[in-house]
Motif scaffolding. Structure first.
Motif, short mmCIF file in Angstrom:
data_model
loop_
_atom_site.label_atom_id
_atom_site.label_comp_id
_atom_site.label_asym_id
_atom_site.label_seq_id
_atom_site.Cartn_x
_atom_site.Cartn_y
_atom_site.Cartn_z
N VAL A 326 3.03 -8.68 35.42
CA VAL A 326 3.78 -7.52 35.84
C VAL A 326 4.98 -7.36 34.91
N ASN A 327 4.94 -6.34 34.07
CA ASN A 327 6.04 -6.10 33.13
C ASN A 327 7.22 -5.41 33.81
N ALA A 328 6.90 -4.49 34.72
CA ALA A 328 7.96 -3.77 35.43
C ALA A 328 7.37 -3.04 36.63
N ILE A 329 8.18 -2.92 37.67
CA ILE A 329 7.87 -2.04 38.79
C ILE A 329 9.00 -1.04 38.87
N HIS A 330 8.68 0.21 38.63
CA HIS A 330 9.70 1.26 38.62
C HIS A 330 9.73 1.96 39.97
N GLU A 331 10.89 1.95 40.61
CA GLU A 331 11.08 2.66 41.88
C GLU A 331 11.53 4.08 41.59
#
Length: 362
Positions: A326-331
């Motif tokens: 998981v590189n990023a989770i953008h909200e």
């Protein structure tokens, strides 16, 4: 007829249910294809190919990749056409559309100039098929200009055109290589062929059933101006057509929502304008953007929570290390604690299905 006026919540519920993304999951890949009409095929496998993640996002843990191959190649309840797997129940209508398919002028000119080549391909398949394109000699008289995606061999281009017109068909795959045969040996014989008008009406009706709510004659919807019933969505000036059965189902108990991680080529995302007008979500596929211009990632998966798009998941499978990184989770908007838990759980389910561990969530 006076248009039905829907709230955004009602419109979203209709679409999410039609796309099989609510809490009531379908049982198998055939049920998925029957409802959404097409499962997009694409080789991009940052996480997994679209033809696998699209069924998984609906069925969940019980979906196995081999189910799709069995449905297409053994049971023949699905078939491959024009970049997607489709339900065999559509074949009578689609064969009429294939027979009357119009080609672009440049393609028609190329086909006319290669009539002998066309006959050669059909004769070779007739005598020796099924065959892979590499097994068929290129006897073309005229070559098409390269589009940057294909080489100089004209056989794949001829097979694509003949498949579009319903003269040949794909019987299966070996990896990404397609195996071809004459359509008459692949598609079942038509016992009661439809007229072109009947075929068009059926495809438009099935398209609306798959979408729930759609713009008429929109390129991605396939819905006619008279299909279903007219509808409007509060806060939007767009004109829609709504599936009457989906509209009536609003009065039924709501099974609720869930989290779904959507492949960027999921048909739920095809109509970008509908996403903006109904879901207030702007989706841009950044796959073909320079790295410096990407906001969410090369192949970020939209995160649907209930009837809202709440974020983007930038993740990729690292096969040598057997991890889903998981590189990023953008909200897109600040999340509640339970939304964090639900998204993390769904990412964990995805990793379990892929047979890898998760990294980067902490």
């Amino acid at each position: 007829m006076t248009p039905h006026v829907l709230t955004r919540e009602q419109a979203r519920r209709i679409i999410v249910r039609a796309e099989l993304l609510d809490a009531q999951r379908p049982g198998d890949v055939v049920e998925v294809a029957e409802q959404i009409m097409q499962i997009k095929i694409d080789p991009t496998a940052v996480v997994a190919p679209s033809e696998q993640t699209i069924p998984w996002s609906r069925i969940g843990w019980s979906y196995e990749p081999g189910q799709l191959k069995k449905a297409v190649e053994d049971d023949r309840v699905l078939f491959e056409y024009y970049g997607a797997f489709r339900p065999a129940s559509l074949l009578p209508a689609m064969r009429q559309k294939m027979e009357h398919a119009a080609l672009r002028s440049g393609t028609q000119t190329w086909l006319d100039a290669n009539e002998r080549f066309r006959r050669d391909v059909l004769a070779r398949l007739g005598a020796e098929g099924p065959l892979f394109s590499a097994d068929i000699p290129d006897t073309s008289q005229v070559s098409r200009a390269s589009d940057g995606w294909s080489g100089s061999n004209q056989v794949p281009a001829m097979l694509e055109v003949l498949a579009y017109r319903g003269e040949v068909a794909i019987v299966g795959r070996r990896g990404r290589q397609r195996c071809w045969d004459l359509a008459e040996r692949v598609y079942p014989a038509e016992t009661s062929p439809l007229t072109l008008d009947e075929a068009t009406a059926e495809i438009e009706q099935r398209s609306l059933q798959a979408a729930g709510l759609a713009q008429p004659h929109y390129h991605w919807s396939g819905v006619g101006k008279q299909t279903g019933e007219p509808a409007a969505v509060e806060g939007s000036s767009m004109k829609f057509r709504v599936d009457p059965a989906a509209l009536a189902a609003l009065d039924e108990p709501d099974p609720g929502g869930r989290v779904a991680l959507l492949n960027p080529y999921d048909r739920m995302l095809f109509d970008r304008t509908r996403l903006v007008e109904v879901f207030e979500f702007t989706f841009v596929l950044e796959q073909f953007k320079p790295k410096s211009q990407r906001v969410f990632g090369y192949f970020a998966h939209p995160i649907l929570c209930g009837d809202r798009f709440i974020g983007m998941l930038d993740a990729e499978v690292d096969r040598p290390r057997e991890t889903l990184r998981v590189n990023a989770i953008h909200e897109l908007t600040p999340w509640e604690p339970d939304e964090h838990e639900l998204v993390r759980a769904e990412i964990g389910e995805l990793a379990d299905w892929l047979g890898v561990e998760v990294s980067g969530l902490d």
